[in-house]
Design a protein around this motif. Structure first.
Motif, short mmCIF file in Angstrom:
data_model
loop_
_atom_site.label_atom_id
_atom_site.label_comp_id
_atom_site.label_asym_id
_atom_site.label_seq_id
_atom_site.Cartn_x
_atom_site.Cartn_y
_atom_site.Cartn_z
N ALA A 1 -5.26 -1.18 3.49
CA ALA A 1 -4.97 -1.44 4.91
C ALA A 1 -4.20 -2.73 5.08
CB ALA A 1 -6.27 -1.48 5.70
N GLU A 2 -4.58 -3.75 4.32
CA GLU A 2 -3.93 -5.06 4.39
C GLU A 2 -2.44 -4.93 4.01
OE1 GLU A 2 -5.21 -7.83 5.41
OE2 GLU A 2 -3.79 -9.35 4.67
N GLN A 3 -2.18 -4.14 2.99
CA GLN A 3 -0.78 -3.99 2.55
C GLN A 3 0.07 -3.29 3.60
OE1 GLN A 3 -1.05 -6.53 0.15
NE2 GLN A 3 0.94 -5.57 0.00
N VAL B 1 3.29 -5.59 -4.61
CA VAL B 1 1.83 -5.72 -4.51
C VAL B 1 1.21 -4.39 -4.07
CG1 VAL B 1 -0.10 -6.89 -3.34
CG2 VAL B 1 1.89 -8.21 -4.07
N SER B 2 1.84 -3.71 -3.11
CA SER B 2 1.32 -2.42 -2.64
C SER B 2 1.29 -1.42 -3.80
CB SER B 2 2.21 -1.83 -1.53
OG SER B 2 2.21 -2.68 -0.43
N ASN B 3 2.35 -1.41 -4.59
CA ASN B 3 2.38 -0.48 -5.73
C ASN B 3 1.25 -0.79 -6.70
OD1 ASN B 3 4.59 0.82 -4.73
ND2 ASN B 3 6.06 -0.36 -5.92
N SER C 1 -6.45 -13.27 15.85
CA SER C 1 -6.97 -11.92 15.62
C SER C 1 -7.12 -11.67 14.12
CB SER C 1 -6.00 -10.90 16.23
OG SER C 1 -6.10 -9.69 15.54
N PRO C 2 -8.36 -11.47 13.67
CA PRO C 2 -8.58 -11.31 12.24
C PRO C 2 -7.89 -10.06 11.66
CG PRO C 2 -10.62 -10.91 13.48
CD PRO C 2 -9.59 -11.41 14.45
N ASN C 3 -7.56 -9.09 12.53
CA ASN C 3 -6.93 -7.87 12.02
C ASN C 3 -5.43 -7.96 12.01
OD1 ASN C 3 -9.38 -6.62 11.67
ND2 ASN C 3 -9.46 -6.07 13.84
N ASN C 4 -4.95 -9.10 12.43
CA ASN C 4 -3.50 -9.25 12.54
C ASN C 4 -2.97 -10.25 11.54
OD1 ASN C 4 -1.13 -8.59 13.75
ND2 ASN C 4 -1.26 -10.17 15.33
N GLY C 5 -3.74 -10.48 10.49
CA GLY C 5 -3.37 -11.52 9.52
C GLY C 5 -2.15 -11.16 8.71
N VAL C 6 -1.56 -12.16 8.08
CA VAL C 6 -0.38 -11.94 7.26
C VAL C 6 -0.79 -11.50 5.87
CG1 VAL C 6 1.66 -13.01 6.28
CG2 VAL C 6 0.84 -13.72 8.50
#
Ligand code: OFO
Length: 173
Positions: free
Chosen positions: A125-127, A97-99, A168-173
């Motif tokens: 950032a999410e990846q 997915v990152s690629n 924490s919204p910034n710590n999501g999977v």
């Protein structure tokens, strides 16, 4: 207004996110029938998050004058062998997915579409977070190996990861 090229690339990513949601849903179901409730809940939540990544793209494409196309989904596998293998697949899936996000960023620069480039930074950032989390889970699973007691504790711990990431919204999977 999105260029045709940008629109097509974003539509490809819509499919990638939808397929990801299916893959994690299948992992959730497999973990659930194996009696590992914590891992199952983690995967159900991950599946929902991938669907939300997909929806965010759908709305963006339509907002920018394109047409988000909803296509058929790939049937994910339904058996994963061992938990270690399943988490290895999750990690490899996130790298894929990152690629694919990197490729999209590349297209946005080629098209000089700075609005889409900016929009995609959230995914970049999410990846980073998703890869880091998948790697740390995999490291733990490798330590546990075939130890049933270890797996039991891990199943309990991973529920904690769910709770923390929900808080924490910034710590999501
Ligand atoms: Fe786990 O990937 Fe969406 O973006």
């Amino acid at each position: 207004m999105l260029s045709k090229n940008m629109e097509a690339a974003l539509n490809e990513q819509i499919k990638v996110e939808a397929d990801s949601s299916q893959v994690y849903l299948s992992m959730a179901s497999w973990a659930e029938i194996k009696g590992l409730e914590g891992i199952a809940q983690f995967m159900y939540k991950h599946s929902d998050e991938e669907r939300s990544h997909m929806l965010k793209l759908v709305k963006y494409v339509n907002e920018r004058g394109g047409h988000a196309k909803i296509s058929t989904l790939k049937a994910p596998k339904t058996e994963f062998g061992t938990f270690q293998k399943m988490f290895e697949e999750l990690y490899e899936h996130e790298i894929m997915v990152s690629n694919s996000i990197n490729e999209l960023v590349h297209v946005s620069l080629g098209e000089k579409d700075y609005a889409t480039h900016n929009f995609l930074q959230w995914y970049v950032a999410e990846q980073i977070e998703e890869e880091a989390l998948a790697r740390s889970i995999l490291d733990k699973i490798k330590l546990i190996g075939n130890d049933k007691g270890g797996l039991y504790l891990f199943d309990r711990d991973i529920q904690q990861i769910n709770v923390e990431s929900a808080a924490s919204p910034n710590n999501g999977v």
